[in-house]
Design an enzyme around this catalytic site. Structure first.
Site: not given
Ligand code: NAP
Length: 287
Positions: A54, A98, A121
């Site tokens: 990422k 994460q 997200d």
């Protein structure tokens, strides 16, 4: 094989190229360089690989890498303090915690510390609510990738009968909501659904987000239907999906392979969300 292949690698590459140009234009026009703060707690090897990918992709798109790494034994209070700092920092466009975090931490309450305009997200309660109400906001990455694939291959969504198999917060529910917002007629199937094959045979589009290897076979698929396989399974022969690719490709009109279908779209949509987050914050600051 009769089905056309939906090439997720090619679509993701195109999205990322387009974003590079958009990020540069936004930076030039506003002086703001979009920045992504990935937050990794501990050293889970798979998470380290995902985060590294990422970060690399965001830099390649012209964004600032604002990565934060905390030790395995970081306390709830320490992670909270970090997230609150990132939420208040105007150089941070997007925050990605994460998951999974180490077991001693309460992941759900940590996620909720991410403000909706930085929630790249799309997993906070606020973002889920905005999606449910079809109001502007940041949408979860893998579901957005599914929509981008359908649009790239000009698969009609409005009025289509879609069966989404799976109702997880991460994939099934948001992808179903995105499709409803695009005026599809959506059925959400799950582990208690009766006669799954029959339900699926009525679909113009099947989205499989089940987590059961090869569950969707040719008998589930109406001839000519589009089949999107979100599942990922690692085996001795490499990666495979929730769809029995060889059998279904004989019946479907279009199909995503695994690997090379939905998978590459997730990071591309994360980058799109990070730019969108920077734009959203710029718009909110102007109000
Ligand atoms: P999940 O949280 O385990 O949810 C699975 C869903 O499938 C649940 O709603 C479950 O029903 C349903 N289900 C399970 N067995 C079923 C069956 N036999 N028949 C019908 N429905 C069944 O999984 P997830 O996080 O949504 O992920 C799904 C798959 O996508 C996994 O393979 C995962 O690795 C993959 N994935 C890929 C990406 C990507 O980037 N490509 C991203 C995320 C996930 P109940 O609700 O009734 O239990």
């Amino acid at each position: 094989m009769t089905a056309g292949i939906i090439d997720g690698k090619a679509v993701a590459a195109r999205v990322r190229e387009g974003l590079k140009t958009e990020v540069a234009a936004f930076h030039a026009a506003t002086g703001i360089q979009p920045g992504l703060a990935t937050v990794l707690v501990g050293g889970d090897p798979a998470s380290e690989v995902y985060v590294a990918s990422k970060r690399k992709s965001s830099v390649a798109a012209g964004m600032a890498d604002l990565h934060q790494h905390l030790a395995d034994d970081a306390s709830q209070a320490e992670v909270e303090e970090l997230l609150k700092g990132l939420a208040a920092d105007s150089s941070v466009s997007g925050i990605l915690l994460q998951l999974p975090v180490p077991k001693h931490l309460d992941a759900a309450s940590l996620v909720e510390l991410i403000p909706f305009e930085k929630d790249v997200d799309g997993l906070t309660t606020m973002s889920v609510g905005l999606l449910a109400q079809n109001k502007p906001g940041l949408r979860p990455c893998t579901p957005s990738g599914v929509i981008e694939l359908l649009d790239s291959y000009e698969v009609p969504i409005e009025g289509a009968n879609v069966v989404v198999i799976g109702r997880s917060e991460l994939v099934g529910r948001p992808v179903a909501q995105l499709l409803v917002n695009r005026n599809a007629t959506v059925t959400i199937a799950h582990s208690r659904t009766k006669n799954l094959a029959e339900v699926c045979r009525g679909a113009d589009i099947i989205v499989a987000a089940v987590g059961v290897k090869g569950l969707i076979t040719a008998e589930f698929v109406k001839p000519g239907a589009t089949v999107i396989d979100v599942g990922i399974h690692r085996g001795p022969e490499g990666l495979s999906g929730d769809v029995d690719f060889a059998g279904v490709a004989e019946v479907a009109g279009l199909i995503t392979p695994v690997p090379g279908g939905v998978g590459p779209m997730t990071i591309a949509m994360l980058l799109a969300n990070t730019l969108r987050a920077a734009q959203l914050q710029h718009e909110l600051a102007a109000v």
